[in-house]
Structure formats: structure tokens, C-alpha cells
Design a protein around this motif. Structure first.
Motif, PDB file in Angstrom:
ATOM      1  N   GLY A 117       8.192   1.637  10.290  1.00  0.00           N
ATOM      2  CA  GLY A 117       8.623   0.774   9.135  1.00  0.00           C
ATOM      3  C   GLY A 117       8.953   1.382   8.021  1.00  0.00           C
ATOM      4  N   ARG A 118       9.009   0.567   6.767  1.00  0.00           N
ATOM      5  CA  ARG A 118       9.435   1.235   5.556  1.00  0.00           C
ATOM      6  C   ARG A 118       8.304   1.021   4.483  1.00  0.00           C
ATOM      7  NH1 ARG A 118      12.288  -0.563   0.978  1.00  0.00           N
ATOM      8  NH2 ARG A 118      12.604  -2.724   2.302  1.00  0.00           N
ATOM      9  N   VAL A 119       8.016   1.874   3.649  1.00  0.00           N
ATOM     10  CA  VAL A 119       7.090   1.832   2.603  1.00  0.00           C
ATOM     11  C   VAL A 119       7.639   0.971   1.490  1.00  0.00           C
ATOM     12  CG1 VAL A 119       5.372   2.899   0.936  1.00  0.00           C
ATOM     13  CG2 VAL A 119       5.962   3.902   3.167  1.00  0.00           C
ATOM     14  N   VAL A 120       7.203  -0.370   1.315  1.00  0.00           N
ATOM     15  CA  VAL A 120       7.551  -1.109   0.232  1.00  0.00           C
ATOM     16  C   VAL A 120       6.593  -1.338  -0.986  1.00  0.00           C
ATOM     17  CG1 VAL A 120       8.914  -2.736   2.120  1.00  0.00           C
ATOM     18  CG2 VAL A 120       6.562  -3.163   1.252  1.00  0.00           C
ATOM     19  N   ARG A 121       5.387  -0.778  -0.989  1.00  0.00           N
ATOM     20  CA  ARG A 121       4.546  -0.779  -2.026  1.00  0.00           C
ATOM     21  C   ARG A 121       3.494   0.359  -1.918  1.00  0.00           C
ATOM     22  NH1 ARG A 121       1.475  -6.008  -2.903  1.00  0.00           N
ATOM     23  NH2 ARG A 121       3.569  -6.589  -3.692  1.00  0.00           N
ATOM     24  N   VAL A 122       3.318   1.216  -3.147  1.00  0.00           N
ATOM     25  CA  VAL A 122       2.329   2.247  -3.122  1.00  0.00           C
ATOM     26  C   VAL A 122       1.735   1.845  -4.795  1.00  0.00           C
ATOM     27  CG1 VAL A 122       1.588   4.610  -3.212  1.00  0.00           C
ATOM     28  CG2 VAL A 122       3.437   3.910  -1.839  1.00  0.00           C
ATOM     29  N   SER A 123       0.445   1.468  -4.924  1.00  0.00           N
ATOM     30  CA  SER A 123      -0.161   1.029  -5.976  1.00  0.00           C
ATOM     31  C   SER A 123      -1.602   1.487  -5.984  1.00  0.00           C
ATOM     32  CB  SER A 123       0.007  -0.554  -6.182  1.00  0.00           C
ATOM     33  OG  SER A 123      -0.966  -1.121  -5.268  1.00  0.00           O
ATOM     34  N   CYS A 124      -2.006   1.765  -7.245  1.00  0.00           N
ATOM     35  CA  CYS A 124      -3.182   2.202  -7.701  1.00  0.00           C
ATOM     36  C   CYS A 124      -3.880   1.427  -8.725  1.00  0.00           C
ATOM     37  CB  CYS A 124      -3.351   3.652  -8.086  1.00  0.00           C
ATOM     38  SG  CYS A 124      -2.453   4.769  -6.890  1.00  0.00           S
ATOM     39  N   GLY A 125      -4.959   0.674  -8.386  1.00  0.00           N
ATOM     40  CA  GLY A 125      -5.582  -0.308  -9.322  1.00  0.00           C
ATOM     41  C   GLY A 125      -5.796  -1.635  -8.843  1.00  0.00           C
ATOM     42  N   GLY A 126      -6.567  -2.427  -9.430  1.00  0.00           N
ATOM     43  CA  GLY A 126      -6.654  -3.861  -9.165  1.00  0.00           C
ATOM     44  C   GLY A 126      -7.838  -4.062  -7.793  1.00  0.00           C
ATOM     45  N   PRO A 127      -7.925  -4.960  -7.262  1.00  0.00           N
ATOM     46  CA  PRO A 127      -9.142  -5.137  -6.197  1.00  0.00           C
ATOM     47  C   PRO A 127      -8.980  -4.209  -5.185  1.00  0.00           C
ATOM     48  CG  PRO A 127      -7.786  -6.986  -6.399  1.00  0.00           C
ATOM     49  CD  PRO A 127      -7.463  -6.168  -7.364  1.00  0.00           C
ATOM     50  N   PHE A 128      -7.762  -4.061  -4.590  1.00  0.00           N
ATOM     51  CA  PHE A 128      -7.448  -3.018  -3.373  1.00  0.00           C
ATOM     52  C   PHE A 128      -7.543  -1.754  -3.818  1.00  0.00           C
ATOM     53  CE2 PHE A 128      -5.407  -7.240  -1.971  1.00  0.00           C
ATOM     54  CZ  PHE A 128      -6.311  -7.561  -1.034  1.00  0.00           C
TER      55      PHE A 128
ATOM     56  N   ILE B 188      -6.438   1.919  -4.063  1.00  0.00           N
ATOM     57  CA  ILE B 188      -5.075   2.539  -3.960  1.00  0.00           C
ATOM     58  C   ILE B 188      -4.754   1.894  -2.464  1.00  0.00           C
ATOM     59  CG2 ILE B 188      -3.992   4.595  -3.164  1.00  0.00           C
ATOM     60  CD1 ILE B 188      -5.996   6.228  -4.850  1.00  0.00           C
ATOM     61  N   GLU B 189      -3.410   1.351  -2.605  1.00  0.00           N
ATOM     62  CA  GLU B 189      -3.178   0.638  -1.173  1.00  0.00           C
ATOM     63  C   GLU B 189      -1.411   0.855  -0.985  1.00  0.00           C
ATOM     64  OE1 GLU B 189      -2.232  -3.449  -1.805  1.00  0.00           O
ATOM     65  OE2 GLU B 189      -1.690  -3.477  -3.633  1.00  0.00           O
ATOM     66  N   ILE B 190      -1.026   0.925   0.212  1.00  0.00           N
ATOM     67  CA  ILE B 190       0.058   0.982   0.760  1.00  0.00           C
ATOM     68  C   ILE B 190       0.457  -0.304   1.582  1.00  0.00           C
ATOM     69  CG2 ILE B 190       1.669   2.176   2.351  1.00  0.00           C
ATOM     70  CD1 ILE B 190      -0.319   4.772   2.095  1.00  0.00           C
ATOM     71  N   VAL B 191       1.724  -0.784   1.582  1.00  0.00           N
ATOM     72  CA  VAL B 191       2.150  -2.098   2.149  1.00  0.00           C
ATOM     73  C   VAL B 191       3.325  -1.625   2.795  1.00  0.00           C
ATOM     74  CG1 VAL B 191       3.311  -4.227   2.223  1.00  0.00           C
ATOM     75  CG2 VAL B 191       1.310  -3.446   0.624  1.00  0.00           C
ATOM     76  N   LEU B 192       3.505  -1.651   4.121  1.00  0.00           N
ATOM     77  CA  LEU B 192       4.634  -1.419   4.963  1.00  0.00           C
ATOM     78  C   LEU B 192       5.369  -2.599   5.493  1.00  0.00           C
ATOM     79  CD1 LEU B 192       3.294   1.374   7.305  1.00  0.00           C
ATOM     80  CD2 LEU B 192       4.311   1.617   5.151  1.00  0.00           C
ATOM     81  N   GLN B 193       6.672  -2.611   5.374  1.00  0.00           N
ATOM     82  CA  GLN B 193       7.601  -3.561   6.039  1.00  0.00           C
ATOM     83  C   GLN B 193       8.123  -3.133   7.589  1.00  0.00           C
ATOM     84  OE1 GLN B 193      11.251  -4.428   4.093  1.00  0.00           O
ATOM     85  NE2 GLN B 193      11.546  -6.684   4.995  1.00  0.00           N
ATOM     86  N   HIS B 194       7.604  -3.999   8.607  1.00  0.00           N
ATOM     87  CA  HIS B 194       8.280  -3.511   9.796  1.00  0.00           C
ATOM     88  C   HIS B 194       9.289  -4.421  10.283  1.00  0.00           C
ATOM     89  CE1 HIS B 194       4.507  -1.474  10.430  1.00  0.00           C
ATOM     90  NE2 HIS B 194       3.976  -2.597   9.668  1.00  0.00           N
ATOM     91  N   PRO B 195      10.074  -3.738  11.154  1.00  0.00           N
ATOM     92  CA  PRO B 195      11.424  -4.365  11.731  1.00  0.00           C
ATOM     93  C   PRO B 195      11.313  -5.899  11.842  1.00  0.00           C
ATOM     94  CG  PRO B 195      11.275  -2.124  12.456  1.00  0.00           C
ATOM     95  CD  PRO B 195       9.854  -2.540  11.972  1.00  0.00           C
ATOM     96  N   ASN B 196      10.178  -6.292  12.531  1.00  0.00           N
ATOM     97  CA  ASN B 196      10.054  -7.850  13.069  1.00  0.00           C
ATOM     98  C   ASN B 196       9.793  -8.671  11.894  1.00  0.00           C
ATOM     99  OD1 ASN B 196       7.412  -6.842  12.321  1.00  0.00           O
ATOM    100  ND2 ASN B 196       6.752  -7.055  14.524  1.00  0.00           N
TER     101      ASN B 196
END
Length: 357
Positions: free
Chosen positions: A268-279, A281-289
Motif C-alpha cells: 500500500g501507500r503511507v497516507v499519514r504519519v503523525s505524532c500526538g493525540g490519543p494514538f 505516534i501513528e501510521i495509516v496505510l491505504q491499500h489497493p482494495n
């Protein structure tokens, strides 16, 4: 007004001063960039150190477990030798009792009487022959018993030494393996604490420190999908209740130590890398499906926003940042990149032949 011509050195001095003032901001930026590069390099070194120690700890654990099995086998062998010794001790005791009984019988029956005296006292040749036969048989029994006793005592002595050596080897091997394992785990725990400390500083500042590049292992997955971590224990599940969540738990938690490599469950593709908030440090991936996966409470990220990733690629390291009560990976499956669109990740993975448990 004084003419500048009367001070021929004043103009060059002023020009130099202006040049210094003009150059000062650029110098400051260079220092900042250098410091940022040094910090990023330090993060990469630390993350790589944690990963290396994590692997070394896994190897040490495997060796320790193999050593423990070897120790169990050695213990069983030593206990078997001890049982053999007990049997041999009992056998020697019986042989000694037999020798005493034979000696007493010979004394009572005249087994030690000289042959000449037996001939004189015998009432007939048949009686003499019977006496000689009994004497020979008794003498042979005594000699056999003596030899058997001697061999048994020799085996007993040798086996006692083998048993002692087996126990010494067992203790030495167990001590070495335990010491090796404890040393690596102590180094790993120290490095994990430092990694978590830097992660918490990033979350507090609300700014990620940038991707750290990890040496990716060679992977050959038979499936297009994998679990987000290789070794884990499942903790909070999707939809479970608790004081830590506003309504219901929106993902699946994997209890893993800080610094555990986190994998992309699919390409997939990395659509978010963020630091802060309740989560944290987080990463969100988008997959082809059309689905999205989230990886939260991390201690470090190994990818940048917009980057493409493959199945099983290490994208970060687990931690305990944000609203977290202990080291774990919070994993979500969503139909949008935002919170509030989560699906049951365990069922979603199971439909792709990835069974958790």
C-alpha cells in the motif's frame, strides 16, 4: 558632517560588518540543519540498536530454550545414573551378604578342611567324591561372587564419577545460558527505555522526528497479507469495553515489547504519519482494495508519508505513546483514513487467510 574620505579604513570595516551580519542567519540555519541531521542519525542508530538487540534476544532465547531442553535431558540422564547407582549399591550389598553366608556355611560344613583329612574321615569313596564335589562347587561360587562384587564396585565408582560430571556440566551450561540471556535483555531494556523517551518527547512536541531506516529482512510471504507483528499476545479486542475508550475499542491490540518491528499487513501507500493525540505516534496505510490500516502507539516510524510499502515491510517500531497503559500495538482496519470507520480487524484479516490467536 565629516567626510568618509578622511578615514580611508572605515569603508572596508563597514563592508565587512555588513557581510558578517548578512551571513549570520545562514550560519544559524546550517547549525540547525546539522543538529537535525545529527538527531535523525541518532534516532536511526538507536532504532537499529533496538532492532539488533531484539533479534539477539530472540536468538538468545532460542539458545536458552535449546539449552534448557538439553539440561532437561542431562538431568534425566543424571537421574538415570543415580538410579543405576542405587541398584548397583543394592547389588553390592547383596553380594557382600552372599559372601558372608558362603563363608559361614563353609565354616560349619568343614569346607576349608584339607583334602587328606577328608580322605581319612570319609566312610566310603562315594562320600569322598560327594564332599569334593560340594567343595569345588562352593569354592567356584565364592570365586564368582568375589569377582562379581569386584566388577560391581568398579562400575559403581566409575558411574558415580559420571553422575558428578553430568551434574557439573548441567550447572555450568545453565549458568552460562542464563547469564547470556540476562545480559542481552538488560541491554535491550535500556535501549527500549531510551527509544520510548525520545518518542514521548516527539509526541509532547507534536512533531515527528522523521523516518528511521531499518535494515529490512529478506521476506518471502506465500500470502499477500500478514499479521502486523510476527510474535505477539492478543490483548484488547475490537468492540470490547473499558474506561480507556469513549465507547468501544476500535481495533485489535497486540501486546509486544517496545521496539518490536511493526509490519505492513499488505502492500500500500503511507497516507499519514503523525505524532500526538490519543494514538501517539501513528501510521495509516491505504491499500489497493480501498481499505486503510492504522498502526498506533508507536515508538518510531520507518517510512515517510507518500511512500509505497510492500507486504511484511517494517514500517515502524512498537511503543507506548499517546493514550496507552503499556507497550502494545493498536491496529485498526478502516474504510476511510479517519477514525470512526473501523471494522473488526481480526475478521478482516481472517478473510485474507491471516488467522490471529
Amino acid at each position: 558632517m565629516r567626510s568618509l574620505r578622511r578615514h580611508p579604513l572605515l569603508v572596508p570595516v563597514l563592508l565587512c560588518a555588513c557581510a558578517v551580519l548578512a551571513a549570520r542567519p545562514a550560519t544559524t540555519n546550517d547549525t540547525s540543519d546539522t543538529a537535525g541531521t545529527a538527531a535523525a542519525d541518532g534516532d536511526s542508530v538507536l532504532s537499529a540498536k533496538v532492532t539488533r538487540l531484539y533479534e539477539e534476544a530472540a536468538v538468545a532465547t532460542r539458545h536458552y530454550e535449546a539449552g534448557r531442553r538439553e539440561a532437561d535431558e542431562q538431568r534425566a540422564k543424571a537421574e538415570s545414573l543415580e538410579a543405576l547407582l542405587d541398584r548397583q549399591r543394592a547389588e553390592v550389598a547383596v553380594l557382600r551378604e552372599d559372601l558372608g553366608r558362603i563363608a559361614r556355611a563353609q565354616y560349619r560344613d568343614g569346607g576349608g578342611m584339607p583334602v587328606t583329612a577328608q580322605i581319612i574321615l570319609a566312610d566310603s569313596p562315594e562320600e569322598l567324591m560327594r564332599g569334593q564335589h560340594v567343595f569345588s562347587r562352593t569354592n567356584l561360587a565364592v570365586n564368582n561372587a568375589v569377582e562379581k562384587n569386584r566388577r560391581a564396585e568398579a562400575r559403581l565408582t566409575a558411574d558415580e564419577e559420571k553422575a558428578k560430571e553430568a551434574w557439573r556440566d548441567l550447572d555450568r551450561r545453565s549458568t552460562e545460558l542464563a547469564s547470556l540471556k540476562q545480559d542481552i535483555e538488560a541491554k535491550l531494556e535500556e535501549a527500549r527505555e531510551e527509544l520510548q523517551g525520545r518518542a514521548e518527547a516527539s509526541v509532547a512536541a507534536g512533531a515527528c522526528r522523521g523516518a528511521v531506516r531499518l535494515d529490512q529482512p529478506e521476506t518471502h510471504f506465500a500470502s499477500r497479507w500478514v499479521a502486523p507483528v510476527e510474535t505477539y499476545e492478543l490483548s484488547a479486542s475490537y468492540g470490547s469495553g473499558g474506561d480507556r475508550w469513549a465507547r468501544r475499542h476500535t481495533g485489535q491490540d497486540f501486546a509486544v515489547p517496545i521496539g518490536t518491528p511493526v509490519r505492513a499487513v499488505g502492500e500500500g501507500r503511507v497516507v499519514r504519519v503523525s505524532c500526538g493525540g490519543p494514538f501517539g505516534i501513528e501510521i495509516v496505510l491505504q491499500h489497493p482494495n480501498g481499505y486503510y490500516t492504522q498502526y498506533a502507539h508507536l515508538a518510531a516510524v520507518a517510512v515517510d508519508q507518500g511512500e509505497r510499502v510492500g507486504t511484511g515491510q517494517w514500517i515502524g517500531q512498537s511503543g507506548s505513546t499517546g493514550n496507552s497503559t503499556g507497550p502494545h500495538l493498536h491496529f485498526e482496519v478502516r474504510v476511510t483514513p479517519e477514525s470512526g470507520s473501523a471494522l473488526d480487524p481480526e475478521a478482516w484479516l481472517a478473510s485474507r487467510e491471516v488467522n490471529l490467536g
